[in-house]
Scaffold this motif. Structure first.
Motif, mmCIF file in Angstrom:
data_model
loop_
_atom_site.group_PDB
_atom_site.id
_atom_site.type_symbol
_atom_site.label_atom_id
_atom_site.label_comp_id
_atom_site.label_asym_id
_atom_site.label_seq_id
_atom_site.Cartn_x
_atom_site.Cartn_y
_atom_site.Cartn_z
ATOM 1 N N GLY A 195 0.796 -1.224 0.000
ATOM 2 C CA GLY A 195 0.000 0.000 0.000
ATOM 3 C C GLY A 195 0.827 1.272 0.000
ATOM 4 N N MET A 196 1.815 1.341 0.886
ATOM 5 C CA MET A 196 2.633 2.550 1.003
ATOM 6 C C MET A 196 3.377 2.817 -0.309
ATOM 7 S SD MET A 196 5.817 3.228 3.601
ATOM 8 C CE MET A 196 6.807 1.911 2.909
ATOM 9 N N TYR A 197 3.931 1.748 -0.899
ATOM 10 C CA TYR A 197 4.690 1.909 -2.149
ATOM 11 C C TYR A 197 3.768 2.293 -3.301
ATOM 12 C CZ TYR A 197 8.646 -0.133 0.315
ATOM 13 O OH TYR A 197 9.657 -0.362 1.200
ATOM 14 N N SER A 198 2.568 1.748 -3.309
ATOM 15 C CA SER A 198 1.605 2.090 -4.365
ATOM 16 C C SER A 198 1.249 3.572 -4.310
ATOM 17 C CB SER A 198 0.341 1.248 -4.240
ATOM 18 O OG SER A 198 0.640 -0.109 -4.432
ATOM 19 N N ASN A 199 1.077 4.106 -3.096
ATOM 20 C CA ASN A 199 0.777 5.537 -2.945
ATOM 21 C C ASN A 199 1.928 6.388 -3.460
ATOM 22 O OD1 ASN A 199 -1.701 5.031 -1.808
ATOM 23 N ND2 ASN A 199 -0.957 5.132 0.293
ATOM 24 N N ARG A 200 3.156 5.979 -3.132
ATOM 25 C CA ARG A 200 4.312 6.730 -3.613
ATOM 26 C C ARG A 200 4.387 6.674 -5.136
ATOM 27 N NH1 ARG A 200 8.298 4.388 0.963
ATOM 28 N NH2 ARG A 200 10.065 5.033 -0.297
ATOM 29 N N MET A 201 4.069 5.510 -5.708
ATOM 30 C CA MET A 201 4.097 5.377 -7.178
ATOM 31 C C MET A 201 3.083 6.314 -7.825
ATOM 32 S SD MET A 201 6.394 3.524 -8.471
ATOM 33 C CE MET A 201 5.743 3.515 -10.119
ATOM 34 N N ARG A 202 1.884 6.405 -7.218
ATOM 35 C CA ARG A 202 0.868 7.311 -7.765
ATOM 36 C C ARG A 202 1.381 8.748 -7.800
ATOM 37 N NH1 ARG A 202 -2.921 3.812 -5.670
ATOM 38 N NH2 ARG A 202 -2.897 4.712 -3.589
ATOM 39 N N SER A 203 2.033 9.171 -6.713
ATOM 40 C CA SER A 203 2.518 10.551 -6.677
ATOM 41 C C SER A 203 3.647 10.749 -7.686
ATOM 42 C CB SER A 203 2.944 10.947 -5.265
ATOM 43 O OG SER A 203 4.248 10.521 -4.983
ATOM 44 N N TYR A 204 4.500 9.735 -7.890
ATOM 45 C CA TYR A 204 5.573 9.862 -8.888
ATOM 46 C C TYR A 204 4.986 9.943 -10.303
ATOM 47 C CZ TYR A 204 8.776 8.614 -5.120
ATOM 48 O OH TYR A 204 9.473 8.596 -3.953
ATOM 49 N N LYS A 205 3.941 9.173 -10.541
ATOM 50 C CA LYS A 205 3.315 9.218 -11.872
ATOM 51 C C LYS A 205 2.657 10.579 -12.113
ATOM 52 C CE LYS A 205 2.691 4.265 -12.371
ATOM 53 N NZ LYS A 205 1.788 3.121 -12.373
ATOM 54 N N GLN A 206 2.064 11.138 -11.066
ATOM 55 C CA GLN A 206 1.486 12.483 -11.201
ATOM 56 C C GLN A 206 2.575 13.508 -11.472
ATOM 57 O OE1 GLN A 206 -0.637 12.983 -7.534
ATOM 58 N NE2 GLN A 206 -2.487 11.968 -8.272
ATOM 59 N N GLU A 207 3.686 13.365 -10.761
ATOM 60 C CA GLU A 207 4.815 14.279 -10.973
ATOM 61 C C GLU A 207 5.326 14.162 -12.409
ATOM 62 O OE1 GLU A 207 9.281 15.097 -9.136
ATOM 63 O OE2 GLU A 207 7.932 13.718 -8.117
ATOM 64 N N MET A 208 5.382 12.922 -12.914
ATOM 65 C CA MET A 208 5.834 12.695 -14.290
ATOM 66 C C MET A 208 4.873 13.352 -15.283
ATOM 67 S SD MET A 208 8.301 11.165 -15.800
ATOM 68 C CE MET A 208 8.637 11.121 -17.539
ATOM 69 N N GLY A 209 3.590 13.215 -15.030
ATOM 70 C CA GLY A 209 2.593 13.849 -15.896
ATOM 71 C C GLY A 209 2.750 15.361 -15.906
ATOM 72 N N LYS A 210 3.012 15.939 -14.717
ATOM 73 C CA LYS A 210 3.197 17.397 -14.630
ATOM 74 C C LYS A 210 4.440 17.821 -15.402
ATOM 75 C CE LYS A 210 3.670 21.176 -11.303
ATOM 76 N NZ LYS A 210 4.692 21.820 -12.086
ATOM 77 N N LEU A 211 5.519 17.048 -15.269
ATOM 78 C CA LEU A 211 6.745 17.360 -16.010
ATOM 79 C C LEU A 211 6.498 17.339 -17.522
ATOM 80 C CD1 LEU A 211 9.620 15.438 -14.173
ATOM 81 C CD2 LEU A 211 9.374 17.898 -14.430
ATOM 82 N N GLU A 212 5.773 16.317 -17.970
ATOM 83 C CA GLU A 212 5.506 16.208 -19.410
ATOM 84 C C GLU A 212 4.643 17.371 -19.895
ATOM 85 O OE1 GLU A 212 3.979 12.211 -19.566
ATOM 86 O OE2 GLU A 212 5.974 11.392 -20.001
#
Length: 195
Positions: A68-85
Motif C-alpha cells: 500500500g505505502m509503495y503504491s501511494n508513492r508510485m501514484r505521486s511519482y506518476k502524477q509528478e511525471m505527468g506534470k513534467l511532461e
C-alpha cells in the motif's frame, strides 16, 4: 527489494529535479542551445519513464500486505511525471512559437494567444480521450456482464426443462400406479363379494 525501490526513487528524484531546471531554462536560451536542450530533456524524460517502470515492477513483487505505502508513492511519482511532461509540452510550444516569430517577424502578443488556445485545445482533447477510454471500458464490462447473465439464463433454462421432463415422467408414472391400484382394488372387492 525495498532497497532497490529506494535506489530507483533517489535516481528519479535527481533526474526530475534536473528536468525541471532544464524545462524552466528552455524559453530563455538562444535558438541553437534551445534545440539541444529540448533534445536533452526528451532523453531524460524517457529515462524517468524507464525508472518509473522499474519501480512499478519492484512494487508488484512486494507482498500485498506491505504494498500500500509503495503504491501511494508510485501514484505521486506518476502524477509528478505527468506534470513534467505537461510543463515540457508548454515549454516546447513556447519555443516553437519563438522560432516561428523569429522566422516570420510576428508580434509576441498573437503568439501568446495562439499558444494559450493550443494548450486549451490540447487539454480538451486529453480530457475527451480519457472520457472515451472510460466509456469504452464501461461498455466492455457491460458486455461481459451481459454475456455472463445470458450464460446463467441458458443454464437455468436447461435446468427448468430437465425438471419439467422429470415432472412429466413422474406424472405418467403416477397415472400408471393409479390404474394398477384401481385394478387391484377392483379385484380385491370382487374377491370380498364372492366370499
Amino acid at each position: 527489494m525495498s532497497s532497490d525501490f529506494e535506489g530507483y526513487e533517489q535516481d528519479f528524484a535527481v533526474l526530475t529535479a534536473e528536468i525541471t531546471s532544464k524545462i524552466s531554462r528552455v524559453p530563455r536560451l538562444p535558438p541553437d542551445e534551445k534545440k539541444q536542450m529540448v533534445a536533452n530533456v526528451e532523453k531524460q524524460l524517457e529515462e524517468a519513464r524507464e525508472l518509473l517502470e522499474q519501480m512499478d515492477l519492484e512494487v508488484r513483487e512486494i507482498p500485498p500486505q506491505s504494498r500500500g505505502m509503495y503504491s501511494n508513492r508510485m501514484r505521486s511519482y506518476k502524477q509528478e511525471m505527468g506534470k513534467l511532461e505537461t510543463d515540457f509540452k508548454r515549454s516546447r510550444i513556447a519555443y516553437s512559437d519563438e522560432v516561428r516569430n523569429e522566422l516570420l517577424g510576428d508580434a509576441g502578443n498573437s503568439s501568446e494567444n495562439q499558444r494559450a488556445h493550443l494548450l486549451d485545445n490540447t487539454e480538451r482533447l486529453e480530457r475527451s480521450s480519457r472520457s472515451l477510454e472510460a466509456g469504452y471500458q464501461i461498455a466492455v464490462e457491460t458486455e461481459q456482464i451481459g454475456q455472463e447473465m445470458l450464460e446463467n439464463l441458458s443454464h437455468d433454462r436447461e435446468k427448468i426443462q430437465r425438471a419439467r421432463e422429470r415432472l412429466r415422467e413422474t406424472d405418467a408414472n403416477l397415472g400408471k400406479s393409479s390404474r394398477i391400484l384401481t385394478g387391484m382394488l377392483r379385484r380385491a372387492w370382487e374377491c370380498v363379494v364372492l366370499l
